[in-house]
Each structure stands twice: as structure tokens, then as C-alpha cells.
Design an enzyme around this catalytic site. Structure first.
Site, short mmCIF file in Angstrom:
data_model
loop_
_atom_site.label_atom_id
_atom_site.label_comp_id
_atom_site.label_asym_id
_atom_site.label_seq_id
_atom_site.Cartn_x
_atom_site.Cartn_y
_atom_site.Cartn_z
N ARG A 59 -9.93 62.64 121.37
CA ARG A 59 -10.98 62.43 120.36
C ARG A 59 -11.98 63.58 120.38
NH1 ARG A 59 -15.08 59.32 121.30
NH2 ARG A 59 -13.88 57.81 122.51
N TYR A 112 -15.67 61.59 93.55
CA TYR A 112 -14.57 60.74 94.00
C TYR A 112 -15.06 59.30 94.17
CZ TYR A 112 -10.52 59.37 96.76
OH TYR A 112 -9.40 58.74 97.21
N ASP A 184 -17.13 69.43 97.89
CA ASP A 184 -15.79 68.86 98.06
C ASP A 184 -14.83 69.77 97.29
OD1 ASP A 184 -13.41 67.45 97.71
OD2 ASP A 184 -14.39 65.49 97.65
N LYS A 209 -4.23 66.21 100.06
CA LYS A 209 -3.81 66.69 98.75
C LYS A 209 -3.10 68.04 98.88
CE LYS A 209 -6.07 62.95 97.87
NZ LYS A 209 -7.45 62.88 97.46
C1 LIG Z 1 -8.59 62.06 97.76
C2 LIG Z 1 -9.96 62.61 97.64
C3 LIG Z 1 -10.96 62.30 98.57
C4 LIG Z 1 -10.73 61.32 99.71
O1 LIG Z 1 -9.82 61.79 100.62
P1 LIG Z 1 -8.86 60.83 101.54
O2 LIG Z 1 -8.04 61.83 102.26
O3 LIG Z 1 -8.09 59.98 100.61
O4 LIG Z 1 -9.76 60.04 102.41
C5 LIG Z 1 -12.19 62.90 98.43
N1 LIG Z 1 -12.45 63.74 97.42
C6 LIG Z 1 -11.52 64.06 96.49
C7 LIG Z 1 -11.87 64.99 95.39
C8 LIG Z 1 -10.26 63.50 96.57
O5 LIG Z 1 -9.34 63.80 95.65
#
Ligand SMILES: *Cc1c(COP(=O)(O)O)cnc(C)c1O
Length: 394
Positions: A59, A112, A184, A209
Site C-alpha cells: 500500500r 464526469y 482531468d 480508458k
Molecule cells: C471514467 C472517467 C473517470 C472515472 O474513472 P474510473 O477509472 O472509472 O474510476 C473520471 N473522469 C473521466 C473523464 C472519465 O472518463
């Protein structure tokens, strides 16, 4: 150590790993262990005191995860990176570390869905308030900054409306108020956009992603200054505990090697589909930052390498007709998430953004007719033909 390359395509493959340190293993070994042994009690004491560097417990750090973190820090042009068990674990760790009770955050209008959920939770539990801002100009941003504001948080391009925010403009205002800017960067991946180079302070990815790219991992990343990442590592990451598993780090390392070539194909396919879809009579509007007719195209050209692999469009039809269209697709899969080899389609109003109250959702531009497509790596003609045959059903 061999000469360091400055090329992105080379760095995603070589940075942060030297096979000589791992018995010649070409692939990064998966250190599938929870804990690490100390040579002596005294060494354990020194590790805990921070007097000697070494692995203690996964961790707090794991060698496979470290390789990933070093690679990402390098390709995002940041000082340090931390890996998390999900994008939301990264977002929550960063936002909680930059705020305390009664603080305030300025957030881009359109985020998101779960980030919206997190902000609501922070408000309810700790009275950490937020205001949404279109961030189209400096004035809009200045109007919302309060003495209690401790950071600016944004997404660009915005999910799923594909509006683009000028990062240099946001940074210039943030600097006046000495506020960190958190971006983000999931939709772009480090290949298309590098917010830290433009003066932003923290970059977050849902590595689930594009960085993974194969739809088989849920993971998150945060990149920023050594000081901030060290603070997060010892607080919201260590004590809340949303860490990444070594095997998942390994899958991300594997995906990362092909990120540039995958992104090129995603972007090429998307541009072709957008050009075609705009000519279809049932389509009310197509939103893609890489489209020269997009209102924010100048900003896209300034801060992104290409327009990305996602676009959204509005279909002239009822909710039922939209569902008929989605159900009629033969190859494109109905799924949330994005950035995978497979083309994925989803309906934000009833899926990713359904947690947002209707009035707020509509004010974000997420209408009931809006559909989002994550363009995959298939031949673009096959994606086109699939959409075409399904449009004929309505
Ligand atoms: C999918 C996504 C998230 C969240 O990510 P997870 O890996 O599903 O927790 C945050 N911001 C954007 C723009 C996303 O597409």
C-alpha cells in the site's frame, strides 16, 4: 544508462525500467506481494523512519507500480506520479488533499458523473462547496473565486459535450490567486494534451480508458509536483488506501507501449466518422473538438495534438427512437467507458450522467438526444456502415 530519448513514442516503451535491474527480464516483473522482508530489525526501523529507501508494504509502494508511476510522470512532464485503484480514487485523493472543511472549489460546468457525486458528498459531509463555471473567459472564472477557494478543477474536452476549455487562460487567472489547477486529462491521454506544460498543477487520468486501451483494468493516476504527490502518498493515498494492484500496473505498462499508435488511429477514425455523420439527415448536431467548425477549434489546435477519439451527437428523435438506434447496432457495443479497441456507444442522460439532477444536466448541455461514441480501432468504414444500417431502423 543509455541516452534518454525525448520522443514520446520511445519514452512510453523505455522510461522507468532497465531490464538489467531485473535479471534481464524484458517485460517488467509483476511483484505480486503484499509485504517486503527486512534484512534486520534495524533496517526495518530505518525504512520506517525514512532514513533508508526501500519497499515496506504494497500500500506504501510496489516495484511494478513504481515503474508505471515513473513512466507516467515522465510522459506527462511532471515531477512525480501516483497510481490508484480507479480514476475516482485518484480524483478523490487529490481533491481531499487540496481541501479541508468549509473550503470552496471552482469546477468546470460539465464533469464526469461520479466526480459530481464526490463533490456532492464533500459538500454534505464537510461543507466543502463548489461552483460550476463555464470557463469561457477570465471574467466568468474571477466572478466565482472566493477567499475560501482552494483549487480550480476542470475537464477538457468536457464529457460528453466536447466543449474545450483554454488551459492557458485558466492558468493565468489561477496564478493571480495562487490557486492550483487540477485537470482531468482522461479524454486526451498524455499523447494529445499536456496540461502541466501549460502551467497546470495536477493532472489526473482514469487510466481505465486510453492508457490501458484494452478494457481490462480499472485504474487511476495523478501527476504533479514532488511535494504534493509526497503529501498525497502519505495521507489520502496511504490512509484511504485506493492503491493499484501490481498486476493491473503491469497491464497498464503493456497498454502504454502502444498508446501513441492507438491514439493516432482513434483520432483518424473519429475525424472521418464526424465528417460523414454531419451529412446524415437524422443527425441534429455533431460535437467534436477536432472539427474545424467546432466553436472551440482554435483552442483545440493550440493545446491538443489532435481532436481525440470521442465525439457526441444529437439524434433527432424520441428517447425510444434513440434506444431503437442503439439496440440496432451490430458491431458497436452499448457500454460506458471509452478508449478501448472496440467502439462503444452510450446515452449520457440515462447512463453516465443519470445521477445529475435533470435541470443541472440540461444546463451542462447534456440533452436527452445526446449520444456519445468512443471510436474504436476497427476499420472506420465498418463503424460507419454499422451506424448507417441502424439509423435506417428509425
Ligand atoms: C471514467 C472517467 C473517470 C472515472 O474513472 P474510473 O477509472 O472509472 O474510476 C473520471 N473522469 C473521466 C473523464 C472519465 O472518463
Amino acid at each position: 544508462m543509455e541516452k534518454k530519448s525525448t520522443h514520446f513514442e520511445t519514452k512510453v516503451i523505455h522510461t522507468g525500467y532497465d531490464s538489467k535491474d531485473h535479471l534481464g527480464s524484458l517485460s517488467t516483473p509483476i511483484y505480486q506481494t503484499s509485504t517486503f522482508t527486512f534484512d534486520t530489525a534495524e533496517q526495518g526501523e530505518r525504512f520506517f523512519a525514512g532514513e533508508e529507501k526501500g519497499y515496506i508494504y504494497s500500500r506504501l509502494g510496489n516495484p511494478t507500480v513504481t515503474v508505471l508511476q515513473e513512466k507516467i510522470a515522465e510522459i506527462e512532464e511532471g515531477e512525480a506520479c501516483l497510481a490508484f485503484g480507479s480514476g475516482m480514487a485518484a480524483i478523490s485523493a487529490v481533491l481531499l488533499s487540496l481541501t479541508k472543511a468549509n473550503d470552496h472549489v471552482v469546477v468546470s460546468q460539465g464533469i464526469y458523473g461520479c466526480t459530481y457525486g464526490l463533490l456532492t458528498l464533500m459538500e454534505e459531509k464537510y461543507n466543502i462547496n463548489h461552483d460550476f463555471c463555464l470557463m469561457e473567459n477570465e471574467q466568468q472564472l474571477r466572478e466565482l473565486i472566493k477567499p475560501e477557494t482552494t483549487c480550480i478543477y476542470l475537464e477538457t474536452p468536457i464529457n460528453p459535450t466536447m466543449k474545450v476549455i483554454d488551459l492557458e487562460m485558466v492558468v493565468s487567472v489561477a496564478k493571480e490567486y495562487n490557486l492550483p489547477v487540477v485537470v482531468d486529462n482522461t479524454f486526451c491521454s498524455p499523447y494529445l494534451q499536456k496540461p502541466l506544460e501549460l502551467g497546470c498543477d495536477v493532472v489526473i487520468h482514469s487510466a481505465t480508458k486510453y492508457i490501458c486501451g484494452h478494457g481490462d483494468v480499472v485504474a487511476g493516476l495523478a501527476v504533479g509536483s514532488q511535494e504534493l504527490m509526497a503529501k498525497i502518498a502519505m495521507t489520502t493515498q496511504k490512509d484511504i488506501g485506493g492503491i493499484l494492484a501490481p498486476f493491473d500496473a503491469w497491464l497498464l505498462l503493456r497498454g502504454l507501449k502502444t498508446l501513441p499508435i492507438r491514439m493516432d488511429r482513434h483520432c483518424e477514425n473519429t475525424l472521418k466518422l464526424v465528417e460523414w455523420l454531419k451529412t446524415e439527415p437524422l443527425i441534429k448536431a455533431v460535437y467534436y473538438p477536432g472539427d474545424p467548425n467546432h466553436p472551440d477549434y482554435e483552442i483545440t489546435k493550440k493545446q491538443m495534438k489532435h481532436g481525440g477519439g470521442l465525439f457526441s451527437f444529437e439524434l433527432n428523435g424520441t428517447k425510444q427512437q434513440i434506444q431503437t438506434f442503439m439496440n440496432g447496432l451490430k458491431m458497436i457495443k452499448i457500454a460506458v467507458s471509452l478508449g478501448d479497441a472496440e467502439s462503444l456507444i452510450q446515452h449520457p442522460a440515462t447512463m453516465t450522467h443519470s445521477v445529475i439532477p435533470e435541470d443541472v444536466r440540461l444546463s451542462m448541455g447534456i440533452t436527452d438526444q445526446l449520444i456519445r461514441l468512443s471510436v474504436g480501432l476497427e476499420a472506420w468504414e465498418d463503424i460507419r456502415d454499422d451506424i448507417k444500417q441502424s439509423l435506417e431502423l428509425i
